[in-house]
Design an enzyme around this catalytic site. Structure first.
Site, PDB file in Angstrom:
ATOM      1  N   ASP A   1       0.862  -1.181   0.000  1.00  6.49           N
ATOM      2  CA  ASP A   1       0.000   0.000   0.000  1.00  6.49           C
ATOM      3  C   ASP A   1       0.905   1.240   0.000  1.00  6.49           C
ATOM      4  OD1 ASP A   1      -1.644   2.096   0.686  1.00  6.49           O
ATOM      5  OD2 ASP A   1      -2.748   0.980   2.214  1.00  6.49           O
TER       6      ASP A   1
ATOM      7  N   LYS B   1      -2.057  10.523 -11.721  1.00 10.19           N
ATOM      8  CA  LYS B   1      -3.477  10.708 -12.012  1.00 10.19           C
ATOM      9  C   LYS B   1      -4.072  11.648 -10.966  1.00 10.19           C
ATOM     10  CE  LYS B   1      -6.136   6.890 -12.433  1.00 10.19           C
ATOM     11  NZ  LYS B   1      -6.453   6.465 -13.786  1.00 10.19           N
TER      12      LYS B   1
HETATM   13  N1  SAM Z   1      -1.168   1.959 -14.500  1.00 10.17           N
HETATM   14  C1  SAM Z   1      -1.773   0.639 -14.391  1.00 10.17           C
HETATM   15  C2  SAM Z   1      -1.550  -0.066 -15.703  1.00 10.17           C
HETATM   16  O1  SAM Z   1      -1.171   0.592 -16.655  1.00 10.17           O
HETATM   17  O2  SAM Z   1      -1.733  -1.283 -15.769  1.00 10.17           O
HETATM   18  C3  SAM Z   1      -3.236   0.715 -14.055  1.00 10.17           C
HETATM   19  C4  SAM Z   1      -3.448   1.203 -12.646  1.00 10.17           C
HETATM   20  S1  SAM Z   1      -5.102   0.998 -12.101  1.00 10.17           S
HETATM   21  C5  SAM Z   1      -5.938   2.259 -12.956  1.00 10.17           C
HETATM   22  C6  SAM Z   1      -5.069   1.648 -10.476  1.00 10.17           C
HETATM   23  C7  SAM Z   1      -4.322   0.784  -9.487  1.00 10.17           C
HETATM   24  O3  SAM Z   1      -4.160   1.531  -8.289  1.00 10.17           O
HETATM   25  C8  SAM Z   1      -5.044  -0.502  -9.080  1.00 10.17           C
HETATM   26  O4  SAM Z   1      -4.315  -1.619  -9.526  1.00 10.17           O
HETATM   27  C9  SAM Z   1      -5.079  -0.435  -7.543  1.00 10.17           C
HETATM   28  O5  SAM Z   1      -4.812  -1.673  -6.928  1.00 10.17           O
HETATM   29  C10 SAM Z   1      -3.966   0.554  -7.264  1.00 10.17           C
HETATM   30  N2  SAM Z   1      -4.046   1.192  -5.939  1.00 10.17           N
HETATM   31  C11 SAM Z   1      -5.088   1.882  -5.411  1.00 10.17           C
HETATM   32  N3  SAM Z   1      -4.782   2.289  -4.165  1.00 10.17           N
HETATM   33  C12 SAM Z   1      -3.520   1.854  -3.900  1.00 10.17           C
HETATM   34  C13 SAM Z   1      -2.653   1.971  -2.771  1.00 10.17           C
HETATM   35  N4  SAM Z   1      -3.038   2.603  -1.658  1.00 10.17           N
HETATM   36  N5  SAM Z   1      -1.421   1.405  -2.837  1.00 10.17           N
HETATM   37  C14 SAM Z   1      -1.034   0.738  -3.948  1.00 10.17           C
HETATM   38  N6  SAM Z   1      -1.809   0.600  -5.059  1.00 10.17           N
HETATM   39  C15 SAM Z   1      -3.040   1.144  -5.025  1.00 10.17           C
END
Ligand code: SAM
Length: 293
Positions: A98, A163
């Site tokens: 995380d 983002k």
């Molecule tokens: N950039 C990636 C790709 O090109 O394949 C797609 C990313 S996806 C839109 C967003 C990701 O953010 C998810 O896989 C989710 O698990 C991750 N995410 C959300 N909160 C998070 C956190 N606190 N720590 C790590 N990852 C996190």
């Protein structure tokens, strides 16, 4: 939604499978790179919130091109982090964790063994609740956690791309980013749907304030959002907004007809563990009915 209905609706989803990207998000980083030359000369990168890994694929491809042009430079190093497990990718160090946790930040730093990264990217998004204020707040917290890690691993002059949800409190985030980066631009790639609140913040030329000591305790996260609303008139932070990606290229909001000979392809890398797996198992075991009684 079945994959064939998504195939019909979403041209970037189809293109991703045809071109071998794990997700349609790849086009967002490619279009940002086209506009800002983000990955030129980059050898070390951190990909935060990386699963399923299409941004890591773009980084691997571009960094190995850079290395081929400059073989005397060190081998590329890419560290990718996500809450979810990610299928292995060649030449990418992967870490499940995380990004808001200090322990994850420490592991990322340790992988860099005292070196600094040229770029940190973060495509992180929380599971949206549909409550816009709440979603924007959580997204902002994720971005600040990413910025916090960035202040530990980015070299001066380096770049941070993340983002962002362009909500009403965006001004506070812009101000916080401008403390560390003299050039901050908000950009919307062509492959990001107009109907989506998402955009990407491109922060260039990392210049922390003199004597700034990176800290793991997230001081930025404690600011009160009311302060943002107090920024009015000339005190508001204005950052340039730039659309990127070929304007004659595919529009992410349009539906393009399929060719008659079109066959739907399987996704390149299906999720390893679906985030909703536990909920499905509980439902199958009648858990929710038992709780409701
Ligand atoms: N950039 C990636 C790709 O090109 O394949 C797609 C990313 S996806 C839109 C967003 C990701 O953010 C998810 O896989 C989710 O698990 C991750 N995410 C959300 N909160 C998070 C956190 N606190 N720590 C790590 N990852 C996190």
């Amino acid at each position: 939604m079945g994959k064939s209905s998504k195939d019909k609706r979403d041209v970037y989803y189809r293109l991703a499978k045809e071109q071998g990207w794990r997700a349609r998000s790849a086009f967002k980083l490619l279009q940002l790179d086209e506009e800002f030359n983000l990955l030129q000369g980059v050898h070390r990168a951190v990909d935060l919130c990386a699963a399923p890994g299409s941004w890591s694929q773009v980084l691997t491809q571009r960094l190995s091109q850079n290395h081929a042009q400059n073989p005397q430079e060190q081998e590329p190093k890419i560290v990718a982090v996500d809450l979810q497990a990610m299928a292995p990718l060649d030449n990418v160090i992967q870490l499940q964790g995380d990004i808001t946790k200090e322990s994850t930040a420490e592991k990322i730093i340790s992988y860099f063994e005292g070196e600094l990264a040229d770029i940190v990217v973060c495509d992180g998004a929380p599971d949206v609740t549909g409550l816009h204020d709440m979603d924007e707040y959580i997204q902002a917290q994720l971005l600040l956690a990413a910025l916090n890690i960035t202040t530990h691993v980015l070299r001066p002059g380096g770049c941070f791309v993340a983002k962002i949800f362009r909500g009403k409190d965006i001004t506070l985030l812009y101000s916080q980013l401008k403390v560390f980066f003299p050039t901050v631009t908000c950009s919307k790639p062509r492959s990001s749907r107009n109907s989506s609140i998402e955009a990407f913040i491109v922060c260039q030329n990392y210049t922390p304030p003199p004597n700034y000591t990176p800290t793991m305790t997230n001081p930025l996260l404690d600011l009160h959002y009311d302060a943002a609303n107090a920024l009015v008139g000339p005190n508001r932070t204005i950052v340039p907004f730039l659309a990127c990606g070929d304007l004659n290229g595919y529009d992410a909001d349009r539906t393009y007809p399929l060719q008659t000979s079109y066959t739907s392809l399987d996704p390149l890398q299906p999720p390893i563990t679906a985030p909703y797996k536990t909920a499905m198992e509980l439902k199958r075991n009648n858990f929710y009915n038992k709780v409701a009684k």
